[in-house]
Design a protein around this motif. Structure first.
Motif, PDB file in Angstrom:
ATOM      1  N   GLU A 222       0.830  -1.187   0.000  1.00  0.00           N
ATOM      2  CA  GLU A 222       0.000   0.000   0.000  1.00  0.00           C
ATOM      3  C   GLU A 222       0.873   1.249   0.000  1.00  0.00           C
ATOM      4  O   GLU A 222       1.794   1.364   0.810  1.00  0.00           O
ATOM      5  CB  GLU A 222      -0.902   0.022   1.234  1.00  0.00           C
ATOM      6  CG  GLU A 222      -1.877  -1.140   1.314  1.00  0.00           C
ATOM      7  CD  GLU A 222      -2.689  -1.072   2.589  1.00  0.00           C
ATOM      8  OE1 GLU A 222      -2.907   0.043   3.092  1.00  0.00           O
ATOM      9  OE2 GLU A 222      -3.093  -2.135   3.073  1.00  0.00           O
ATOM     10  N   ALA A 223       0.537   2.184  -0.858  1.00  0.00           N
ATOM     11  CA  ALA A 223       1.232   3.474  -0.908  1.00  0.00           C
ATOM     12  C   ALA A 223       2.738   3.271  -0.857  1.00  0.00           C
ATOM     13  O   ALA A 223       3.299   2.529  -1.631  1.00  0.00           O
ATOM     14  CB  ALA A 223       0.736   4.373   0.225  1.00  0.00           C
ATOM     15  N   GLY A 247      12.267   0.024  -3.477  1.00  0.00           N
ATOM     16  CA  GLY A 247      11.791   0.331  -4.816  1.00  0.00           C
ATOM     17  C   GLY A 247      10.558  -0.477  -5.190  1.00  0.00           C
ATOM     18  O   GLY A 247      10.182  -1.435  -4.515  1.00  0.00           O
ATOM     19  N   GLU A 248       9.927  -0.091  -6.279  1.00  0.00           N
ATOM     20  CA  GLU A 248       8.750  -0.804  -6.757  1.00  0.00           C
ATOM     21  C   GLU A 248       9.118  -2.230  -7.154  1.00  0.00           C
ATOM     22  O   GLU A 248      10.197  -2.482  -7.694  1.00  0.00           O
ATOM     23  CB  GLU A 248       8.145  -0.072  -7.955  1.00  0.00           C
ATOM     24  CG  GLU A 248       7.534   1.278  -7.599  1.00  0.00           C
ATOM     25  CD  GLU A 248       6.416   1.156  -6.584  1.00  0.00           C
ATOM     26  OE1 GLU A 248       5.599   0.204  -6.715  1.00  0.00           O
ATOM     27  OE2 GLU A 248       6.359   1.977  -5.655  1.00  0.00           O
ATOM     28  N   TRP A 249       8.191  -3.147  -6.890  1.00  0.00           N
ATOM     29  CA  TRP A 249       8.421  -4.555  -7.160  1.00  0.00           C
ATOM     30  C   TRP A 249       7.579  -4.990  -8.349  1.00  0.00           C
ATOM     31  O   TRP A 249       6.352  -4.876  -8.331  1.00  0.00           O
ATOM     32  CB  TRP A 249       8.051  -5.376  -5.931  1.00  0.00           C
ATOM     33  CG  TRP A 249       8.236  -6.854  -6.101  1.00  0.00           C
ATOM     34  CD1 TRP A 249       7.465  -7.701  -6.855  1.00  0.00           C
ATOM     35  CD2 TRP A 249       9.245  -7.663  -5.507  1.00  0.00           C
ATOM     36  NE1 TRP A 249       7.938  -8.979  -6.761  1.00  0.00           N
ATOM     37  CE2 TRP A 249       9.029  -8.988  -5.943  1.00  0.00           C
ATOM     38  CE3 TRP A 249      10.303  -7.397  -4.650  1.00  0.00           C
ATOM     39  CZ2 TRP A 249       9.833 -10.050  -5.541  1.00  0.00           C
ATOM     40  CZ3 TRP A 249      11.105  -8.448  -4.259  1.00  0.00           C
ATOM     41  CH2 TRP A 249      10.877  -9.757  -4.689  1.00  0.00           C
TER      42      TRP A 249
END
Length: 266
Positions: A222-223, A247-249
């Motif tokens: 989330e967020a 980081g984004e996954w």
């Protein structure tokens, strides 16, 4: 920039060295689990209080609207209030009390050299997990004699978890890279690798982190929230007035973990 690549265990390692690595790894795993518990309890405390506050506020609104002579409605309202109070007391007596042990993170600050810490981190993760997983480790850093003032043991735990988590989430044959440098006032460490969700949860592979922690890390976040298992990195960075970023996954895509810590305490 110097580059150290470690993909095979040292053939000259003594029994004492092997035992020391095993001891540090066991301690790091226990610390990771402790701080994950603390991180989860913090989320539970925060996420439960928000709806409880809303229920309490709406109970106040209902109190002004309900006929005081309506006994059934008054009992229902009293039940809502008692339920809220019980939940708040539960949070205070169990959740907040349990968190108290690690909520205020004490630091033992002292000057220490950064390069030996980096080398130790790579060596420990290599020997404990990376070699058995067929994952190569690279250390890219110009650091030599640079020092920082901080809690070396705490920072060692954070760096270990950064690299260990990346190895856990890497397929055999992959490479995990630790880039580390300093600017005028900050130590910066970035771990980069290609995310592989299946590697985290494959029971046939060697692991050092808990099953539950690895499974949760594959779930959508989330967020800007981090995976629970990385709670230790966040707490230690913030205790040093620094920051941690996950980081984004995206499965099969490059991702990073970043740690930034001031070289000297405030």
């Amino acid at each position: 920039m110097s580059i150290v690549t470690t993909s095979t265990p040292s053939s000259s390692g003594s029994n004492e060295e092997t035992s020391a690595v095993a001891e540090r790894t066991a301690r790091r795993c226990a610390e990771t689990a402790l701080f994950m518990r603390d991180h989860v309890l913090s989320l539970v405390s925060h996420d439960l209080r928000s709806p409880l506050n809303a229920i309490h506020s709406w109970a106040y609104v209902l109190d002004r609207k309900i006929d005081t002579n309506d006994a059934t409605a008054q009992r229902a309202l009293e039940g809502i209030r008692n339920g809220v109070e019980q939940q708040v007391k539960l949070l205070e007596s169990i959740v907040d009390t349990t968190r108290a042990e690690t909520k205020a993170l004490a630091l033992k600050r002292a000057p220490f050299a950064l390069r030996p810490l980096l080398d130790e981190t790579i060596g420990d993760v290599r020997d404990a997990l990376a070699v058995r997983r067929g994952v190569a480790l690279e250390l890219n850093s110009p650091l030599a004699a640079q020092q920082m003032d901080g809690d070396r043991e705490r920072l060692a735990a954070a760096l270990w978890l950064l690299v260990a988590f990346a190895v856990e989430a890497s397929a055999s044959g992959a490479t995990v890279t630790l880039d580390a440098d300093v600017d005028a006032s900050t130590f910066r460490a970035t771990v980069a690798w290609q995310a592989t969700s299946a590697a985290l949860t494959d029971a046939a592979l060697p692991h050092v982190l808990e099953n539950f922690a690895r499974a949760q890390a594959t779930q959508p976040r989330e967020a800007s929230r981090i995976s629970w298992v990385l709670g230790l990195c966040k707490r230690i960075a913030e205790a040093h007035d620094g920051a941690f970023e996950q980081g984004e996954w995206a499965d099969g895509q490059p991702t990073t973990l970043k740690l930034r810590v001031p070289l000297a305490g405030a």
